[in-house]
Design a protein around this motif. Sequence first.
Motif, PDB file in Angstrom:
ATOM      1  N   LYS A 198       0.758  -1.360  -0.046  1.00  0.00           N
ATOM      2  CA  LYS A 198       0.055   0.095   0.020  1.00  0.00           C
ATOM      3  C   LYS A 198       0.952   1.385  -0.061  1.00  0.00           C
ATOM      4  N   ARG A 199       1.900   1.039   0.656  1.00  0.00           N
ATOM      5  CA  ARG A 199       2.662   2.425   0.854  1.00  0.00           C
ATOM      6  C   ARG A 199       3.385   2.796  -0.349  1.00  0.00           C
ATOM      7  N   ASN A 200       3.685   1.505  -1.166  1.00  0.00           N
ATOM      8  CA  ASN A 200       4.685   1.751  -2.550  1.00  0.00           C
ATOM      9  C   ASN A 200       3.381   2.130  -3.562  1.00  0.00           C
ATOM     10  N   GLU A 201       2.331   1.687  -3.526  1.00  0.00           N
ATOM     11  CA  GLU A 201       1.095   2.293  -4.429  1.00  0.00           C
ATOM     12  C   GLU A 201       0.931   3.766  -4.052  1.00  0.00           C
ATOM     13  N   TRP A 202       0.753   4.147  -2.884  1.00  0.00           N
ATOM     14  CA  TRP A 202       0.549   5.620  -2.326  1.00  0.00           C
ATOM     15  C   TRP A 202       1.860   6.586  -3.305  1.00  0.00           C
ATOM     16  N   ARG A 203       2.781   5.842  -2.761  1.00  0.00           N
ATOM     17  CA  ARG A 203       4.134   6.544  -3.292  1.00  0.00           C
ATOM     18  C   ARG A 203       4.258   6.695  -4.876  1.00  0.00           C
ATOM     19  N   ALA A 204       3.806   5.857  -5.605  1.00  0.00           N
ATOM     20  CA  ALA A 204       3.658   5.757  -6.948  1.00  0.00           C
ATOM     21  C   ALA A 204       2.717   6.693  -7.405  1.00  0.00           C
ATOM     22  N   ILE A 205       1.738   6.740  -6.912  1.00  0.00           N
ATOM     23  CA  ILE A 205       0.556   7.801  -7.088  1.00  0.00           C
ATOM     24  C   ILE A 205       1.160   9.222  -6.727  1.00  0.00           C
ATOM     25  N   PHE A 206       1.671   9.301  -5.712  1.00  0.00           N
ATOM     26  CA  PHE A 206       2.410  10.809  -5.579  1.00  0.00           C
ATOM     27  C   PHE A 206       3.190  11.207  -6.538  1.00  0.00           C
ATOM     28  N   TYR A 207       4.193  10.290  -6.903  1.00  0.00           N
ATOM     29  CA  TYR A 207       5.350  10.745  -8.017  1.00  0.00           C
ATOM     30  C   TYR A 207       4.414  11.160  -9.361  1.00  0.00           C
ATOM     31  N   VAL A 208       3.337  10.349  -9.503  1.00  0.00           N
ATOM     32  CA  VAL A 208       2.773  10.888 -10.897  1.00  0.00           C
ATOM     33  C   VAL A 208       2.211  12.203 -10.814  1.00  0.00           C
TER      34      VAL A 208
ATOM     35  N   ALA B 119       3.217  14.383  -8.722  1.00  0.00           N
ATOM     36  CA  ALA B 119       4.297  15.412  -8.931  1.00  0.00           C
ATOM     37  C   ALA B 119       4.835  15.646 -10.239  1.00  0.00           C
ATOM     38  N   ARG B 120       5.000  14.460 -11.085  1.00  0.00           N
ATOM     39  CA  ARG B 120       5.161  14.740 -12.496  1.00  0.00           C
ATOM     40  C   ARG B 120       4.307  15.692 -13.233  1.00  0.00           C
ATOM     41  N   VAL B 121       3.141  15.346 -13.175  1.00  0.00           N
ATOM     42  CA  VAL B 121       1.985  16.103 -13.712  1.00  0.00           C
ATOM     43  C   VAL B 121       1.962  17.721 -13.235  1.00  0.00           C
ATOM     44  N   ALA B 122       2.350  18.064 -12.169  1.00  0.00           N
ATOM     45  CA  ALA B 122       2.262  19.194 -11.550  1.00  0.00           C
ATOM     46  C   ALA B 122       3.699  20.082 -11.976  1.00  0.00           C
ATOM     47  N   ILE B 123       4.636  19.583 -12.520  1.00  0.00           N
ATOM     48  CA  ILE B 123       5.835  19.955 -12.696  1.00  0.00           C
ATOM     49  C   ILE B 123       5.550  20.187 -14.284  1.00  0.00           C
ATOM     50  N   LEU B 124       4.768  19.546 -14.996  1.00  0.00           N
ATOM     51  CA  LEU B 124       4.447  20.046 -16.182  1.00  0.00           C
ATOM     52  C   LEU B 124       3.960  21.498 -16.387  1.00  0.00           C
ATOM     53  N   PHE B 125       3.079  21.763 -15.248  1.00  0.00           N
ATOM     54  CA  PHE B 125       2.188  22.855 -15.244  1.00  0.00           C
ATOM     55  C   PHE B 125       2.930  24.313 -14.935  1.00  0.00           C
ATOM     56  N   VAL B 126       4.260  23.915 -14.036  1.00  0.00           N
ATOM     57  CA  VAL B 126       4.993  25.074 -13.678  1.00  0.00           C
ATOM     58  C   VAL B 126       5.628  25.945 -14.800  1.00  0.00           C
ATOM     59  N   PRO B 127       5.870  25.517 -15.675  1.00  0.00           N
ATOM     60  CA  PRO B 127       6.169  26.502 -17.008  1.00  0.00           C
ATOM     61  C   PRO B 127       5.113  27.283 -17.598  1.00  0.00           C
ATOM     62  N   VAL B 128       4.014  26.977 -17.545  1.00  0.00           N
ATOM     63  CA  VAL B 128       2.787  27.358 -18.027  1.00  0.00           C
ATOM     64  C   VAL B 128       2.179  28.395 -16.963  1.00  0.00           C
ATOM     65  N   VAL B 129       2.343  28.185 -15.770  1.00  0.00           N
ATOM     66  CA  VAL B 129       1.844  29.107 -14.999  1.00  0.00           C
ATOM     67  C   VAL B 129       2.812  30.346 -14.941  1.00  0.00           C
TER      68      VAL B 129
END
Length: 60
Positions: free
Chosen positions: A8-18, A20-30
């Motif tokens: 479960k911890r690995n699953e939540w960690r994987a969701i968090f990483y995804v 975070a990567r999506v959020a990083i894509l929006f930083v240059p746009v903002v």
Amino acid sequence: MMNDSPEKRNEWRAIFYVQARVAILFVPVVLSLLIIGTLAGNERKSVPDAVDPTVTSSVK
């Protein structure tokens, strides 16, 4: 009670990483929108000019 299994911890960690990567894509746009907004906001004048500089055939 929460299940603290390693799977479960690995699953939540994987969701968090995804997320975070999506959020990083929006930083240059903002950031670019903020820069455009500040540049556009700086060009406002309280008193307009008599001659519009954007018109190419304006009267001198």
